[in-house]
Write a protein that holds these residues in place. Structure first.
Motif, PDB file in Angstrom:
ATOM      1  N   SER A  36      11.465  55.168  66.924  1.00  0.00           N
ATOM      2  CA  SER A  36      12.110  56.108  66.006  1.00  0.00           C
ATOM      3  C   SER A  36      13.250  56.884  66.655  1.00  0.00           C
ATOM      4  O   SER A  36      14.364  56.938  66.122  1.00  0.00           O
ATOM      5  CB  SER A  36      11.074  57.086  65.447  1.00  0.00           C
ATOM      6  N   GLU A  37      12.984  57.506  67.805  1.00  0.00           N
ATOM      7  CA  GLU A  37      14.004  58.333  68.448  1.00  0.00           C
ATOM      8  C   GLU A  37      15.215  57.500  68.853  1.00  0.00           C
ATOM      9  O   GLU A  37      16.364  57.906  68.676  1.00  0.00           O
ATOM     10  CB  GLU A  37      13.410  59.043  69.672  1.00  0.00           C
ATOM     11  N   LEU A  40      17.219  56.601  65.655  1.00  0.00           N
ATOM     12  CA  LEU A  40      17.998  57.716  65.115  1.00  0.00           C
ATOM     13  C   LEU A  40      19.213  58.022  65.993  1.00  0.00           C
ATOM     14  O   LEU A  40      20.300  58.326  65.486  1.00  0.00           O
ATOM     15  CB  LEU A  40      17.116  58.958  64.976  1.00  0.00           C
ATOM     16  N   MET A  53      15.075  46.929  59.626  1.00  0.00           N
ATOM     17  CA  MET A  53      13.978  47.743  60.128  1.00  0.00           C
ATOM     18  C   MET A  53      12.628  47.033  60.056  1.00  0.00           C
ATOM     19  O   MET A  53      12.200  46.599  58.975  1.00  0.00           O
ATOM     20  CB  MET A  53      13.919  49.036  59.291  1.00  0.00           C
ATOM     21  N   GLN A  61       4.030  54.491  64.931  1.00  0.00           N
ATOM     22  CA  GLN A  61       5.327  54.872  64.368  1.00  0.00           C
ATOM     23  C   GLN A  61       5.520  54.142  63.043  1.00  0.00           C
ATOM     24  O   GLN A  61       5.322  52.931  62.963  1.00  0.00           O
ATOM     25  CB  GLN A  61       6.463  54.514  65.334  1.00  0.00           C
ATOM     26  N   ASP A  62       5.905  54.876  62.025  1.00  0.00           N
ATOM     27  CA  ASP A  62       5.998  54.331  60.672  1.00  0.00           C
ATOM     28  C   ASP A  62       7.443  53.944  60.356  1.00  0.00           C
ATOM     29  O   ASP A  62       8.311  54.807  60.185  1.00  0.00           O
ATOM     30  CB  ASP A  62       5.500  55.380  59.673  1.00  0.00           C
ATOM     31  N   GLY A  63       7.706  52.635  60.282  1.00  0.00           N
ATOM     32  CA  GLY A  63       9.049  52.162  59.971  1.00  0.00           C
ATOM     33  C   GLY A  63       9.493  52.530  58.569  1.00  0.00           C
ATOM     34  O   GLY A  63      10.688  52.739  58.322  1.00  0.00           O
ATOM     35  N   GLN A  65       8.708  55.303  56.863  1.00  0.00           N
ATOM     36  CA  GLN A  65       9.141  56.702  56.888  1.00  0.00           C
ATOM     37  C   GLN A  65      10.479  56.852  57.610  1.00  0.00           C
ATOM     38  O   GLN A  65      11.358  57.602  57.176  1.00  0.00           O
ATOM     39  CB  GLN A  65       8.078  57.560  57.572  1.00  0.00           C
ATOM     40  N   LEU A  66      10.641  56.112  58.715  1.00  0.00           N
ATOM     41  CA  LEU A  66      11.900  56.154  59.456  1.00  0.00           C
ATOM     42  C   LEU A  66      13.052  55.625  58.600  1.00  0.00           C
ATOM     43  O   LEU A  66      14.140  56.207  58.570  1.00  0.00           O
ATOM     44  CB  LEU A  66      11.776  55.330  60.739  1.00  0.00           C
ATOM     45  N   THR A  69      14.070  58.185  56.093  1.00  0.00           N
ATOM     46  CA  THR A  69      14.844  59.254  56.735  1.00  0.00           C
ATOM     47  C   THR A  69      16.291  58.832  56.947  1.00  0.00           C
ATOM     48  O   THR A  69      17.227  59.593  56.679  1.00  0.00           O
ATOM     49  CB  THR A  69      14.211  59.621  58.092  1.00  0.00           C
ATOM     50  N   ILE A  70      16.492  57.606  57.419  1.00  0.00           N
ATOM     51  CA  ILE A  70      17.848  57.108  57.676  1.00  0.00           C
ATOM     52  C   ILE A  70      18.645  57.005  56.380  1.00  0.00           C
ATOM     53  O   ILE A  70      19.821  57.383  56.320  1.00  0.00           O
ATOM     54  CB  ILE A  70      17.786  55.744  58.394  1.00  0.00           C
TER      55      ILE A  70
END
Length: 360
Positions: A36-37, A40, A53, A61-63, A65-66, A69-70
């Motif tokens: 994730s980090e 981003l 993705m 880590q949830d792809g 949700q990521l 966010t993107i």
């Protein structure tokens, strides 16, 4: 220039294989991220056109949700690529509104079709958003700037009806003059509004012809004579006789009318506005409108022709305006293959010029 793709995949072999395939398909891979980090950070630094993705990025880590966010924070299209095809995962992914969902192992043709569709849909979404923003601004202009002159007319006519018998001829003349000036402004505004609307919808055609500049300029100045006189502004014309340009006469009329009207609006009583027409070279004619008025602050010049952010500054006598006339002028000038060049200094004045092809 190829579209750039950011790959977010925690399995190195899968990421490298995907990168190679994307290169073969004509895409540019701007980065590989495994979490994730890292993803981003790559989005902020690389600004890709699309993010591919993986849903399961390991370490909980949830792809999905990521990806959401993107899409929300950066406005980028995200395509999910995963081995999960169960109903629950698909339903969760749907709630993020991705631009595509692919099941591993993927096929090259399927990958290409999904990415092309996602990019096309994202472009269509951006255009739709910009169109909606323009419509909102358009409705705001109509709501605010039609209401103001109509309110002024309402106040003037109500006062006129109430005190008609007590008014002297001079008072009556002043009332009628104010009403006439408001109606003229309202007419100019609605005329610009209709022309701009036709231009945006593609219903206004550019029709070039040979145009004698001096007679057209004198015609425009005659329309503005009353406005300039009432404000105490002198409008001067300097143009050589018999100069002709290749132009759309109606558009050129609107261009000069808007530029001169704007110059008068921002000029002080007792000052001058100049329309100068001269040969730039053997092939071009320069048309320049300059004033010694308020001038434009440097920080406002960048947004002068931006419909969404244009700043509507009142004139030197608090005249209202929408900025629509200047935006319409810009588009009409560009329809002639030219552009407006603006130089201005706050407290000194403004000069706006453009060039048209000269007929010799």
């Amino acid at each position: 220039m190829p579209h750039s793709v950011l790959i977010v995949e925690d399995e190195v072999i899968a990421a490298l294989s995907l990168q190679e395939t994307l290169h073969q398909l004509g895409y540019s891979v701007c980065g590989l991220a495994s979490g994730s980090e890292e993803a981003l950070q790559a989005v902020r630094q690389q600004q890709p056109d699309l993010v591919l993705m993986d849903i399961n990025l390991g370490e909980q880590q949830d792809g999905i949700q990521l990806g959401q966010t993107i899409m929300q924070a950066y406005g980028l299209p995200v395509v999910f690529l995963t081995a999960y095809s169960d109903r629950g995962t698909i339903e969760r992914a749907k709630e993020a509104f991705p631009y595509g969902y692919m099941i591993k192992p993927w096929q090259e043709a399927e990958l290409l079709a999904t990415l092309e569709t996602a990019l096309y849909k994202h472009l269509a979404d951006k255009r739709q958003f910009e169109l909606q923003q323009t419509r909102n601004k358009f409705y705001t202009i109509i709501g605010h700037d039609l209401r103001s002159p109509l309110a002024a007319l309402s106040v003037s006519t109500r006062a006129l009806l109430k005190h008609l018998d007590a008014l002297s001829p001079d008072d009556l003349r002043e009332f009628i003059s104010d009403i006439h000036h408001t109606v003229e402004n309202l007419y100019a505004f609605t005329d610009n509004l209709l022309e701009w609307s036709r231009l945006q919808s593609g219903r206004l055609e550019y029709r070039p012809q040979a145009v004698a500049v001096q007679p057209l300029a004198e015609e425009v100045l005659a329309l503005l004579e009353s406005h300039a006189r009432n404000k105490g502004v002198q409008v001067r014309l300097q143009a050589a006789a018999r100069l002709q340009v290749q132009a759309d006469r109606n558009m050129l009329h609107t261009i000069l009318l808007n530029l001169l009207s704007n110059a008068i609006k921002f000029s002080y009583p007792g000052s001058e506005v100049w329309l100068e027409v001269s040969r730039q070279d053997a092939a071009r004619l320069e048309l320049q409108v300059r004033d010694r008025g308020r001038g434009i602050p440097a920080q406002q010049l960048a947004s002068l022709f931006d419909f969404k952010t244009a700043i509507h500054t009142p004139g030197t006598q608090e005249e209202k305006g929408t900025g629509l006339g200047l935006l319409l002028t810009k588009e009409f000038v560009e329809a002639h293959g030219s552009r407006l060049e603006v130089s201005s200094q706050e407290g000194v004045g403004t000069c706006i010029r453009f060039f048209l092809p000269l007929i010799t």
